[in-house]
Design an enzyme around this catalytic site. Sequence first.
Site, PDB file in Angstrom:
ATOM      1  N   LYS A 125      24.765  30.060  39.253  1.00 61.59           N
ATOM      2  CA  LYS A 125      24.297  30.484  40.583  1.00 61.59           C
ATOM      3  C   LYS A 125      23.267  29.511  41.155  1.00 61.59           C
ATOM      4  CE  LYS A 125      24.688  35.526  40.037  1.00 61.59           C
ATOM      5  NZ  LYS A 125      26.030  35.758  40.535  1.00 61.59           N
ATOM      6  N   GLY A 173      29.733  39.588  37.748  1.00 65.24           N
ATOM      7  CA  GLY A 173      30.237  40.957  37.625  1.00 65.24           C
ATOM      8  C   GLY A 173      29.146  41.999  37.774  1.00 65.24           C
ATOM      9  N   GLY A 174      28.096  41.645  38.519  1.00 65.51           N
ATOM     10  CA  GLY A 174      27.030  42.618  38.754  1.00 65.51           C
ATOM     11  C   GLY A 174      26.042  42.721  37.600  1.00 65.51           C
ATOM     12  N   HIS A 217      28.348  43.361  52.045  1.00 62.50           N
ATOM     13  CA  HIS A 217      28.914  42.266  51.274  1.00 62.50           C
ATOM     14  C   HIS A 217      30.124  41.762  52.055  1.00 62.50           C
ATOM     15  CE1 HIS A 217      30.326  40.323  47.391  1.00 62.50           C
ATOM     16  NE2 HIS A 217      31.367  40.224  48.182  1.00 62.50           N
ATOM     17  N   GLU A 284      31.111  34.146  48.773  1.00 62.78           N
ATOM     18  CA  GLU A 284      30.517  35.459  49.026  1.00 62.78           C
ATOM     19  C   GLU A 284      29.190  35.327  49.769  1.00 62.78           C
ATOM     20  OE1 GLU A 284      32.302  38.168  45.435  1.00 62.78           O
ATOM     21  OE2 GLU A 284      30.242  37.469  45.203  1.00 62.78           O
ATOM     22  N   ARG A 301      38.348  31.481  41.836  1.00 63.29           N
ATOM     23  CA  ARG A 301      39.577  32.099  41.322  1.00 63.29           C
ATOM     24  C   ARG A 301      40.135  33.035  42.373  1.00 63.29           C
ATOM     25  NH1 ARG A 301      37.441  37.166  40.948  1.00 63.29           N
ATOM     26  NH2 ARG A 301      35.259  37.235  40.375  1.00 63.29           N
TER      27      ARG A 301
HETATM   28  P1  ADP Z   1      27.546  38.896  40.592  1.00 64.27           P
HETATM   29  O1  ADP Z   1      27.887  37.474  40.376  1.00 64.27           O
HETATM   30  O2  ADP Z   1      26.982  39.536  39.368  1.00 64.27           O
HETATM   31  O3  ADP Z   1      28.668  39.677  41.205  1.00 64.27           O
HETATM   32  P2  ADP Z   1      26.289  38.561  43.184  1.00 64.27           P
HETATM   33  O4  ADP Z   1      25.246  37.560  43.404  1.00 64.27           O
HETATM   34  O5  ADP Z   1      27.648  38.255  43.681  1.00 64.27           O
HETATM   35  O6  ADP Z   1      26.340  38.918  41.625  1.00 64.27           O
HETATM   36  O7  ADP Z   1      25.831  39.950  43.802  1.00 64.27           O
HETATM   37  C1  ADP Z   1      26.521  41.148  43.582  1.00 64.27           C
HETATM   38  C2  ADP Z   1      26.027  42.232  44.517  1.00 64.27           C
HETATM   39  O8  ADP Z   1      24.602  42.415  44.357  1.00 64.27           O
HETATM   40  C3  ADP Z   1      26.197  41.927  45.986  1.00 64.27           C
HETATM   41  O9  ADP Z   1      27.457  42.310  46.448  1.00 64.27           O
HETATM   42  C4  ADP Z   1      25.090  42.759  46.608  1.00 64.27           C
HETATM   43  O10 ADP Z   1      25.501  44.110  46.661  1.00 64.27           O
HETATM   44  C5  ADP Z   1      23.966  42.667  45.598  1.00 64.27           C
HETATM   45  N1  ADP Z   1      23.018  41.571  45.900  1.00 64.27           N
HETATM   46  C6  ADP Z   1      23.050  40.321  45.431  1.00 64.27           C
HETATM   47  N2  ADP Z   1      22.018  39.589  45.916  1.00 64.27           N
HETATM   48  C7  ADP Z   1      21.316  40.398  46.725  1.00 64.27           C
HETATM   49  C8  ADP Z   1      20.097  40.237  47.525  1.00 64.27           C
HETATM   50  N3  ADP Z   1      19.446  39.107  47.552  1.00 64.27           N
HETATM   51  N4  ADP Z   1      19.675  41.308  48.217  1.00 64.27           N
HETATM   52  C9  ADP Z   1      20.330  42.490  48.174  1.00 64.27           C
HETATM   53  N5  ADP Z   1      21.432  42.688  47.449  1.00 64.27           N
HETATM   54  C10 ADP Z   1      21.942  41.671  46.725  1.00 64.27           C
END
Ligand code: ADP
Length: 680
Positions: A125, A173-174, A217, A284, A301
């Site tokens: 990231k 994956g959250g 999102h 994203e 992917r």
């Molecule tokens: P992962 O790679 O684990 O999926 P992401 O960075 O894509 O993590 O973020 C997953 C979810 O977390 C997003 O869809 C959003 O709901 C929340 N999120 C991520 N970053 C932020 C942020 N800076 N502020 C608020 N919510 C966030």
Amino acid sequence: MHNQPSAHKSIRRLLVANRGEIAIRIMRTAHQMGIETVAVYSSADANAAHVAYADRAIHIGDAPSEASYLLNKNIIWAAKQTGADAIHPGYGFLSENAGLARACTDTEICFVGPPARVIDEMGAKKVAKNIAQEAGVPVVPGYSGEAQDDARLIEEAKKIGFPLLIKASAGGGGRGMRLVQHESELQEALTEARSESQRAFGNDTLLLERYIEQPRHIEIQILADAHGNVIHLGERECSIQRRYQKILEESPSTAVDADLRERMGADAVALAKKVGYVNAGTVEFILDQEGNYYFLEMNTRLQVEHPITEEVYGVDLVRAQLQIAMGMPLEITQAYVEPMAFALEARLYAEDPANDFMPSNGTLWRWKLPETEGVRIDSGVRENDVVSTYYDPMLAKVIARGPTREETRLRMLRALRAFEIAGVQTNRDFLIDVLEQPAWIAGDTHTHFISTHFPEGWAPKINDALAHQAALAATFYEVHERLCRRTHLPQLVGGFRNNFYAPAEETFTLRDQELSVFYRIRGRHFTPQHLAFDVYDAPTATPTPWKARIEGHTVELTSPDGLMHRWSVHLRSSASDAAQEISVHTQDAAFVLTRAPRFALPVETIEEGSCVSPMSGTVLRQLVQEGDTVTAGQTLLVLEAMKMEHRVTAPTDGIVTTLHVQEGEVVESGIVLAVVERAH
Ligand code: ADP
């Protein structure tokens, strides 16, 4: 259209390094393109649907994914063994593993995905965020620098302000995210996040980000070929999430107009160009309440939710991926990319939404997909498949398309309600509930939608009247079954007299609730297909008349007010001494009832004086008329079957009150032919 002899490399046999719905979905397109397919499977998946669907299949290891689907070397070995010239990783598993892409290059297998270097860069990231910034793409204000000592992170955190989010650079994956509301929690949160990230991802690099309140999102699908052409295919909104995981996605987003789509699309394309992206990918973003968007990460992917883009833009993303991998230029240019429809995807999981979405496993003894116009279902399971604890419990993706958001929503609801599922708990009713929320209908979505609208969690709403009807449908279905099965009723007359005044009772269990049905078959007007019942609220209450028409597994119940309710009833075939499970389904509800085993034939449920057909046959002679006085043992009718004659006699002295049949009529076994009312 390309009608030139191809100069590009070709894919003849594709190994899909995945399982379930995505393996099947990829193979479907490969087959359409004339490409042979190879499935890989673990010991738990020998009989899985994706194996049956493929042209060839090869066993790659034990049930746990670490011993099979996640082993690079086993995948490469399988490709060599089966003569596959390309590997598609699907999503999850090894799809973002640069090692697999690299191993493919080393062994001259075509990897259907971006170059290994790009996977590496976008997988971290921190690196991805810095590249995005260099490409001029807005990123969430925060810290993604080299220095990782506490003092520096704390200093940066104060600059960002609270609440803020700590993220594991290697997370996905959250997982590996931590919300810090207050400065006082920071030190401890950093320590925990670091060790958690090290444990989960083998890397403890952290990122700090401003926490965006109630964002949406929004992600942009891109396609990039090996000739430098990059296009975007609009957005998908994936705000409806549980545990940071998406469950309901839509395209186009209600928050994105043509101008915003163009700006976000251009940024996604700029990022893809900056990293030298090739193949399909997703950029994203989160979109705040003011309409500002920020880059989150890039997924290198195919995404789970890719079908909604396919439905809206009329493209086959897997076909595009395979063509790109073969070195072909993109078939479409940006100018032709316009949203042409609305699409919605719901992820149907084997999980219990009433119990914090815990996965549910078991044997899917009932699994019937809806056939709803405008709805596509990507599923990887079949009836009687075992949903195990080894893998992701997603059963199917339900993808609805329509001209408007509202029509698409209604199609989706219709499809979700028509699923017949028994053997595992599912989130179906929860998805229906989300789609019925006024806020969702109004397009007022954000990533905290579920916690906002279900603050106490979710509980199924059992409609008592429908549950009672389900129990009636199950009962009448079984009465019908027994009547059809019965061929001889020599002791029928003696059997029911004793209990004539007591209605029969059936008791079922629905979750923790007991459902009792008190009923009696009404002797008049019934054949096994058309039954009439008196139903009692309690054994001594006044009965109400119900009718049932039964054909196959369909029970059409007509309530006393004349309304017809169509149910579908399926019994789980299991050992006779086990508690029985009954799947009872109607357009508005689905129940799985359980019941203790039963042994007795409910002969007492047939009205006294009924003459029941002992076999299927033809009425050869009719010797009495309605209203005739008869004596016990007197022949009323003569049936013929297989050249044998059978006499139907009066069970008692009395009057023939009902005669259901006449000469020449074909009757089934178990139906009531006549009723003789006893003379007093
Ligand atoms: P992962 O790679 O684990 O999926 P992401 O960075 O894509 O993590 O973020 C997953 C979810 O977390 C997003 O869809 C959003 O709901 C929340 N999120 C991520 N970053 C932020 C942020 N800076 N502020 C608020 N919510 C966030």
